[in-house]
Design a protein around this motif. Structure first.
Motif, PDB file in Angstrom:
ATOM      1  N   ASN A  94       0.821  -1.214   0.000  1.00 56.11           N
ATOM      2  CA  ASN A  94       0.000   0.000   0.000  1.00 56.11           C
ATOM      3  C   ASN A  94       0.850   1.257   0.000  1.00 56.11           C
ATOM      4  N   ILE A  95       2.036   1.182   0.603  1.00 52.71           N
ATOM      5  CA  ILE A  95       2.921   2.349   0.610  1.00 52.71           C
ATOM      6  C   ILE A  95       3.396   2.656  -0.802  1.00 52.71           C
ATOM      7  N   LEU A  96       3.767   1.624  -1.555  1.00 56.10           N
ATOM      8  CA  LEU A  96       4.186   1.843  -2.943  1.00 56.10           C
ATOM      9  C   LEU A  96       3.031   2.404  -3.771  1.00 56.10           C
ATOM     10  N   PHE A  97       1.839   1.867  -3.577  1.00 55.71           N
ATOM     11  CA  PHE A  97       0.671   2.381  -4.290  1.00 55.71           C
ATOM     12  C   PHE A  97       0.422   3.842  -3.939  1.00 55.71           C
ATOM     13  N   LEU A  98       0.566   4.180  -2.666  1.00 58.76           N
ATOM     14  CA  LEU A  98       0.372   5.566  -2.231  1.00 58.76           C
ATOM     15  C   LEU A  98       1.413   6.481  -2.863  1.00 58.76           C
ATOM     16  N   PHE A  99       2.681   6.059  -2.867  1.00 63.27           N
ATOM     17  CA  PHE A  99       3.728   6.867  -3.496  1.00 63.27           C
ATOM     18  C   PHE A  99       3.488   7.040  -4.992  1.00 63.27           C
ATOM     19  N   HIS A 100       2.983   6.007  -5.639  1.00 65.29           N
ATOM     20  CA  HIS A 100       2.677   6.101  -7.069  1.00 65.29           C
ATOM     21  C   HIS A 100       1.571   7.137  -7.305  1.00 65.29           C
ATOM     22  N   TYR A 151       2.430  -4.773 -10.882  1.00 63.49           N
ATOM     23  CA  TYR A 151       1.752  -6.011 -11.285  1.00 63.49           C
ATOM     24  C   TYR A 151       2.679  -7.211 -11.113  1.00 63.49           C
ATOM     25  N   LYS A 152       3.951  -7.032 -11.471  1.00 58.62           N
ATOM     26  CA  LYS A 152       4.913  -8.133 -11.351  1.00 58.62           C
ATOM     27  C   LYS A 152       5.132  -8.512  -9.889  1.00 58.62           C
ATOM     28  N   TRP A 153       5.232  -7.511  -8.998  1.00 55.62           N
ATOM     29  CA  TRP A 153       5.516  -7.775  -7.595  1.00 55.62           C
ATOM     30  C   TRP A 153       4.289  -8.195  -6.792  1.00 55.62           C
ATOM     31  N   PHE A 154       3.128  -7.579  -7.067  1.00 54.66           N
ATOM     32  CA  PHE A 154       1.948  -7.784  -6.218  1.00 54.66           C
ATOM     33  C   PHE A 154       0.781  -8.468  -6.911  1.00 54.66           C
ATOM     34  N   GLY A 155       0.832  -8.632  -8.224  1.00 52.72           N
ATOM     35  CA  GLY A 155      -0.250  -9.286  -8.937  1.00 52.72           C
ATOM     36  C   GLY A 155      -1.392  -8.371  -9.334  1.00 52.72           C
ATOM     37  N   HIS A 156      -1.307  -7.108  -8.956  1.00 53.02           N
ATOM     38  CA  HIS A 156      -2.287  -6.106  -9.376  1.00 53.02           C
ATOM     39  C   HIS A 156      -1.670  -4.729  -9.222  1.00 53.02           C
ATOM     40  N   THR A 157      -2.367  -3.731  -9.732  1.00 50.71           N
ATOM     41  CA  THR A 157      -1.876  -2.357  -9.645  1.00 50.71           C
ATOM     42  C   THR A 157      -2.811  -1.550  -8.754  1.00 50.71           C
ATOM     43  N   PHE A 158      -2.421  -0.325  -8.434  1.00 49.02           N
ATOM     44  CA  PHE A 158      -3.275   0.473  -7.550  1.00 49.02           C
ATOM     45  C   PHE A 158      -4.531   0.950  -8.263  1.00 49.02           C
TER      46      PHE A 158
END
Length: 88
Positions: A2-8, A50-57
């Motif tokens: 979620n932190i990576l998604f938030l930064f994105h 997608y590669k790391w988590f299987g989905h995107t934000f």
């Protein structure tokens, strides 16, 4: 995750609009546009998510190309930023 998604998500807004306060962000805009161009209008960060988590934000499926309206928004912003910083 979620932190990576938030930064994105924050990065999208900062890169798109913060050039008004920080003119050096023009370089990040140019790198972003160039990466889309080199990667068939797909976001590299979204592909890594997608590669790391299987989905995107944005969605649960595989990464899609950056929508045309988002690309045009950044194109217009970079033109305005270049005009603002180099003419005025």
């Amino acid at each position: 995750m979620n932190i990576l998604f938030l930064f994105h998500r924050i990065g999208i807004y900062v890169v798109t609009f913060a050039w008004i306060f920080y003119p050096h962000l023009i370089w990040i805009q140019l790198i972003t546009i160039f990466s889309w161009w080199m990667n068939n209008n797909c976001c590299i960060i979204e592909q890594l998510e997608y590669k790391w988590f299987g989905h995107t934000f944005i969605q649960n499926g595989s990464p899609k190309p950056v929508p045309q309206t988002y690309r045009y928004t950044l194109y217009v912003n970079i033109i305005m930023a270049l005009l603002w910083n180099f003419i005025f």
